[in-house]
Design an enzyme around this catalytic site. Structure first.
Site, PDB file in Angstrom:
ATOM      1  CB  CYS A 111      -0.773   0.138   1.062  1.00 36.53           C
ATOM      2  SG  CYS A 111      -2.413  -1.244   1.332  1.00 36.53           S
ATOM      3  CG  HIS A 251      -3.347   3.005   2.580  1.00 38.17           C
ATOM      4  ND1 HIS A 251      -3.419   3.233   1.070  1.00 38.17           N
ATOM      5  CD2 HIS A 251      -3.356   2.217   3.150  1.00 38.17           C
ATOM      6  CE1 HIS A 251      -3.927   1.563   1.297  1.00 38.17           C
ATOM      7  NE2 HIS A 251      -3.587   1.057   2.929  1.00 38.17           N
ATOM      8  CG  ASN A 281      -6.494  -0.557   1.778  1.00 41.45           C
ATOM      9  OD1 ASN A 281      -6.168  -0.979   0.774  1.00 41.45           O
ATOM     10  ND2 ASN A 281      -6.151  -1.636   2.769  1.00 41.45           N
TER      11      ASN A 281
HETATM   12  N1  COA Z   1     -18.594  -9.620   9.953  1.00 37.34           N
HETATM   13  C1  COA Z   1     -18.901  -9.512  11.069  1.00 37.34           C
HETATM   14  N2  COA Z   1     -17.787  -9.921  12.037  1.00 37.34           N
HETATM   15  C2  COA Z   1     -16.574  -9.813  11.743  1.00 37.34           C
HETATM   16  C3  COA Z   1     -15.860  -9.183  10.480  1.00 37.34           C
HETATM   17  C4  COA Z   1     -17.123  -9.002   9.665  1.00 37.34           C
HETATM   18  N3  COA Z   1     -16.432  -8.907   7.882  1.00 37.34           N
HETATM   19  N4  COA Z   1     -14.799  -9.094  10.433  1.00 37.34           N
HETATM   20  C5  COA Z   1     -14.528  -9.331  12.004  1.00 37.34           C
HETATM   21  N5  COA Z   1     -15.456 -10.429  12.381  1.00 37.34           N
HETATM   22  C6  COA Z   1     -16.206 -10.440  13.670  1.00 37.34           C
HETATM   23  C7  COA Z   1     -13.908 -11.446  14.227  1.00 37.34           C
HETATM   24  O1  COA Z   1     -14.780 -12.454  14.386  1.00 37.34           O
HETATM   25  C8  COA Z   1     -15.098 -10.714  15.668  1.00 37.34           C
HETATM   26  O2  COA Z   1     -15.947 -12.173  16.227  1.00 37.34           O
HETATM   27  P1  COA Z   1     -15.044 -12.767  17.902  1.00 37.34           P
HETATM   28  O3  COA Z   1     -15.334 -11.385  19.045  1.00 37.34           O
HETATM   29  O4  COA Z   1     -17.323 -12.835  18.259  1.00 37.34           O
HETATM   30  O5  COA Z   1     -14.720 -12.874  18.010  1.00 37.34           O
HETATM   31  C9  COA Z   1     -14.643  -9.832  15.868  1.00 37.34           C
HETATM   32  O6  COA Z   1     -15.629  -9.622  15.011  1.00 37.34           O
HETATM   33  C10 COA Z   1     -14.300  -8.467  15.993  1.00 37.34           C
HETATM   34  O7  COA Z   1     -12.675  -8.440  15.425  1.00 37.34           O
HETATM   35  P2  COA Z   1     -11.873  -8.222  15.630  1.00 37.34           P
HETATM   36  O8  COA Z   1     -10.840  -8.422  14.719  1.00 37.34           O
HETATM   37  O9  COA Z   1     -11.009  -7.569  17.047  1.00 37.34           O
HETATM   38  O10 COA Z   1     -12.266  -6.247  15.047  1.00 37.34           O
HETATM   39  P3  COA Z   1     -11.819  -5.049  15.373  1.00 37.34           P
HETATM   40  O11 COA Z   1     -12.165  -4.212  16.483  1.00 37.34           O
HETATM   41  O12 COA Z   1     -10.165  -5.511  14.884  1.00 37.34           O
HETATM   42  O13 COA Z   1     -11.484  -5.142  13.676  1.00 37.34           O
HETATM   43  C11 COA Z   1     -10.360  -4.533  11.408  1.00 37.34           C
HETATM   44  C12 COA Z   1     -11.404  -5.871  12.530  1.00 37.34           C
HETATM   45  C13 COA Z   1      -9.776  -5.208  10.120  1.00 37.34           C
HETATM   46  C14 COA Z   1     -11.337  -3.426  10.715  1.00 37.34           C
HETATM   47  C15 COA Z   1      -9.088  -3.834  12.126  1.00 37.34           C
HETATM   48  O14 COA Z   1      -8.074  -4.445  13.011  1.00 37.34           O
HETATM   49  C16 COA Z   1      -9.011  -2.921  11.457  1.00 37.34           C
HETATM   50  O15 COA Z   1      -9.016  -1.395  10.604  1.00 37.34           O
HETATM   51  N6  COA Z   1      -7.366  -2.885  11.256  1.00 37.34           N
HETATM   52  C17 COA Z   1      -6.734  -2.067  10.032  1.00 37.34           C
HETATM   53  C18 COA Z   1      -6.818  -3.071   8.762  1.00 37.34           C
HETATM   54  C19 COA Z   1      -6.081  -2.206   7.959  1.00 37.34           C
HETATM   55  O16 COA Z   1      -6.653  -1.556   8.065  1.00 37.34           O
HETATM   56  N7  COA Z   1      -4.821  -3.371   6.717  1.00 37.34           N
HETATM   57  C20 COA Z   1      -5.155  -2.876   5.767  1.00 37.34           C
HETATM   58  C21 COA Z   1      -3.385  -1.722   5.680  1.00 37.34           C
HETATM   59  S1  COA Z   1      -2.768  -1.649   4.700  1.00 37.34           S
END
Ligand code: COA
Length: 324
Positions: A111, A251, A281
């Site tokens: 990215c 980004h 993204n």
């Molecule tokens: N829909 C519904 N539930 C979902 C889901 C979806 N698409 N994806 C994950 N979940 C669930 C998980 O299974 C988890 O359930 P559980 O608590 O029963 O295990 C719950 O949601 C929370 O998951 P978690 O991973 O802790 O969520 P989070 O608050 O950390 O959010 C992201 C996840 C990915 C949105 C967040 O971590 C993020 O934005 N990270 C940065 C990622 C990024 O920008 N990547 C690219 C960089 S270039």
């Protein structure tokens, strides 16, 4: 010698897929995706490819710049989803555009790729040997997503963004005033995707299909720590204050990451345009697509001070400060 962006272009696939569309295919919801990321929809390639999107974005950028393909000296595409391992996307692009004089190669900094490409052409053009370059970020990330993994596939989209760059004699304070790149390979596995497995007469791993794996929380922490630091560094290097900056084009991974960066930098969200709501993204394509959108909407005027910043797999990051 300095460099200027003299044209921008972008392209996204025709198919727009909303969060509600995804919730019919997997256990997710508009509420979950929107509240955690700000994303409402993304475009996914059906008839398009990384190459066709790149060609469309490049043509739009050349058009705006009033530059013919034959004038290009360099083509650099940043991508992790080129259509072929060989030849590279940039050579395919060269052939499609008829950019006969250019040399063409790809880079992979995920990215951050567009920022890496910008700094790379800055080095090439400042040598005085070359005059005009085309840089791109182009991706069809949908082909490396595991569509059974709701925690990653809902975040990403497809598209391409391009910029035509020209060298100019430094007679005024404009162009790219500061740029930096950084990497932390030690943390690379938090966002990774394997290539084809070994397969030769001595080892056969079968037809395993590799997909993206991500530790979302680790990537989130990395982004909110690194992006404000990189932005502050280029602003300082350019001898400016944060308040002087007109636009921050970051980004487009997650609205909450952008809000956290704005807060740390003490800047209002109005200075941080976003398009992740409609695009998701798009890795290396995200910054140049956003740049093209704000440019075409007339949101940038001559003399504006703009910071571009990217971060992503590698881990990698990059930032640049330019005066339009
Ligand atoms: N829909 C519904 N539930 C979902 C889901 C979806 N698409 N994806 C994950 N979940 C669930 C998980 O299974 C988890 O359930 P559980 O608590 O029963 O295990 C719950 O949601 C929370 O998951 P978690 O991973 O802790 O969520 P989070 O608050 O950390 O959010 C992201 C996840 C990915 C949105 C967040 O971590 C993020 O934005 N990270 C940065 C990622 C990024 O920008 N990547 C690219 C960089 S270039």
């Amino acid at each position: 010698m300095n460099i200027k962006i003299i044209g921008t272009g972008s392209a996204v696939p025709k198919l727009r897929v909303t969060n509600d569309d995804l919730s019919k295919m997997m256990d997710t919801s508009d509420e979950w995706i929107k509240s955690r990321t700000g994303i409402r929809a993304r475009h996914l390639a059906v008839e398009e490819s990384t190459t066709t999107l790149a060609v469309d974005a490049a043509r739009a950028a050349l058009n705006m710049a009033g530059v013919t393909a034959g004038e290009l000296d360099i083509i650099i595409s940043a991508t992790v989803t080129q259509d072929r391992l060989l030849p590279n996307l940039s050579c395919e692009l060269q052939a499609a555009l008829g950019a006969d004089r250019a040399f063409a190669f790809d880079i992979n900094a995920a990215c951050s790729g567009f920022l890496y490409a910008l700094n790379l052409v800055r080095m090439y053009l400042s040598s005085g040997r070359y005059k005009t370059a085309l840089i791109l970020g182009a991706e069809t990330l949908s082909k490396i997503m595991d569509w059974n993994d709701r925690s990653t596939c809902v975040l990403f989209g497809d598209g391409a963004g391009a910029a035509v760059i020209r060298a100019f004699e430094e007679d005024e304070k404009s162009g790219v005033l500061a740029a930096l790149q950084g990497s932390d390979g030690g943390k690379g596995m938090v966002l990774n995707c394997r290539n084809r497995p070994l397969n030769n007469p001595y080892v056969d791993h079968g037809n395993e299909v590799p997909y993206v794996h991500m530790n979302g929380q680790e990537v989130y922490k990395f982004a909110v720590r690194t992006v404000p630091k990189a932005v502050a560094q280029v602003v300082e290097e350019a001898g400016m204050s944060m308040d002087e900056i007109d636009l921050f084009l970051l980004h487009q991974a997650n609205y909450r990451i952008i809000e956290a960066a704005a807060k740390r930098l003490g800047q209002p969200m109005e200075k941080f345009p976003t398009n992740l709501q409609e695009c998701g993204n798009i890795s290396a394509a995200s910054v140049p697509i956003l740049l093209d959108e704000v440019n075409r909407r007339g949101m940038i005027k001559k003399g504006d001070k703009i910071v571009l910043a990217g971060f992503g797999a590698g881990l990698t990051w990059g930032a640049a400060l330019l005066i339009w």
